[in-house]
Design an enzyme around this catalytic site. Structure first.
Site, PDB file in Angstrom:
ATOM      1  N   HIS A 145       0.836  -1.206   0.000  1.00 20.35           N
ATOM      2  CA  HIS A 145       0.000   0.000   0.000  1.00 20.35           C
ATOM      3  C   HIS A 145       0.877   1.266   0.000  1.00 20.35           C
ATOM      4  O   HIS A 145       0.649   2.203   0.750  1.00 20.35           O
ATOM      5  CB  HIS A 145      -0.951  -0.005   1.194  1.00 20.35           C
ATOM      6  CG  HIS A 145      -2.032  -1.035   1.082  1.00 20.35           C
ATOM      7  ND1 HIS A 145      -3.266  -0.763   0.521  1.00 20.35           N
ATOM      8  CD2 HIS A 145      -2.055  -2.347   1.433  1.00 20.35           C
ATOM      9  CE1 HIS A 145      -4.009  -1.862   0.549  1.00 20.35           C
ATOM     10  NE2 HIS A 145      -3.296  -2.832   1.084  1.00 20.35           N
ATOM     11  N   TYR A 155       4.617  -4.536  10.185  1.00 23.17           N
ATOM     12  CA  TYR A 155       4.550  -3.101   9.944  1.00 23.17           C
ATOM     13  C   TYR A 155       5.730  -2.381  10.608  1.00 23.17           C
ATOM     14  O   TYR A 155       6.252  -1.393  10.081  1.00 23.17           O
ATOM     15  CB  TYR A 155       3.252  -2.523  10.480  1.00 23.17           C
ATOM     16  CG  TYR A 155       2.009  -2.846   9.669  1.00 23.17           C
ATOM     17  CD1 TYR A 155       1.987  -3.895   8.747  1.00 23.17           C
ATOM     18  CD2 TYR A 155       0.845  -2.117   9.829  1.00 23.17           C
ATOM     19  CE1 TYR A 155       0.852  -4.192   8.022  1.00 23.17           C
ATOM     20  CE2 TYR A 155      -0.303  -2.404   9.099  1.00 23.17           C
ATOM     21  CZ  TYR A 155      -0.298  -3.455   8.200  1.00 23.17           C
ATOM     22  OH  TYR A 155      -1.426  -3.742   7.482  1.00 23.17           O
TER      23      TYR A 155
END
Length: 315
Positions: free
Chosen positions: A33, A304
């Site tokens: 993303h 992440y």
């Protein structure tokens, strides 16, 4: 922050290393993303969640929020048309200065409940590179189905999104995938799943032959244009789980007959142009919301963190 590490030290790094092999490494960008746009927004709760949670942003007072819409590839210059599915990430800014996050995508379930299997699927994709050093997603998906036939339906659903590009970020439904627990003032826990539903409901997907898209950034351009002409809003809906609904398996979509409650509305106010260090993390939740034991949820926190560290080093 309410989080825990169940994934081990090596798997998150292995996952990020493998993602970098699919389309290459893009220094300073998210490993997935990577291409996105930010907005300042306001979330207005309607009080319907008060019986289920003490979360500050789900009571009666409006809170500000930061919203990011995104394509899924790791390439920050990827065309909006070619991206298979989209994301919507929200940071609710709470009165005490903390935040609660909600990370969503246009697919309601995940492809596996096991981080090791997810990494293996990524490695199967990297094994399908052509002479142009690009992954053949069609062959890759077929190879994954051969090894994991039980995931056939969700993988084919992902493939379908290549064939039907969306008209607008503003018209899509977004799903945080994971279950969470709401905790009320009496300490009672209620399993829930979220969904963002566009207020302006209309057909959100184009049939590919009918798509007339000339700009690689058409979704970004569309959203800016919509905001000039009026509000862009989403209702936040919760679905109440029963004792029979799995809370630790993101591959299971709860039955449509579960009670659904609109708990508030998010409205975009204006575009933001922040520095990329903004981090969205699905395990950052406020008091009144608890994480489930979902292994993929906790794995995402760790992965992440690896991606964020590399971004900060411009690697």
């Amino acid at each position: 922050m309410n989080s825990m590490n169940n994934t081990g030290d090596s798997m998150p790094t292995d996952a990020i290393d493998t993602l970098e092999k699919i389309q290459g490494r893009f220094p300073g960008a998210r490993r997935a993303h990577a291409k996105g746009l930010f907005f300042e927004a306001t979330f207005r709760p309607n009080g319907n969640a008060i019986a289920y949670t003490t979360a500050a942003h789900l009571q009666k007072e409006a809170v500000s929020a930061t919203v990011r819409f995104s394509n899924s590839p790791p390439n920050p210059t990827a065309s909006d048309f070619l991206s298979p599915f989209k994301g919507m990430s929200v940071q609710f800014h709470l009165p005490d200065g903390t935040a609660s996050h909600l990370i969503s995508t246009t697919i309601p379930i995940f492809i596996t409940k096991d981080p090791k299997t997810f990494i293996d699927m990524l490695k199967i994709l990297t094994a399908t590179k052509t002479g142009m050093d690009k992954v053949d997603l069609g062959i890759g998906v077929l190879n994954i189905i051969k090894k994991y036939p039980e995931r056939k339906n969700i993988l084919l659903a992902l493939q379908e999104q290549f064939k039907q590009p969306p008209i607008s970020y503003a018209l899509l439904h977004y799903y945080p995938i994971h279950a969470f627990y709401f905790v009320n003032q009496d300490g009672k826990r209620q399993a829930i799943k979220y969904e963002w539903q566009p207020v302006q409901e209309k057909e959100a997907w184009l049939e590919q032959p009918a798509a007339k898209i000339t700009s690689p950034d058409y979704l970004e351009e569309d959203l800016h244009e919509r905001l000039k002409n009026g509000p862009v809003s989403f209702n936040l809906v919760i679905r109440l789980g029963t004792k029979d609904d799995a809370t630790d398996d993101p591959t299971v979509d709860w039955s449509e007959d579960r009670q659904q409650i609109v708990v508030g509305q998010l409205t975009l106010n204006k575009a933001l142009f922040p520095n990329e260090p903004i981090l969205f993390d699905p395990t950052i939740v406020t008091e009144g919301i608890e994480l489930t034991a979902d292994p993929i949820l906790h794995f995402r926190h760790d992965a992440y963190a690896v991606s964020y560290e590399r971004r900060m080093k411009n690697e």
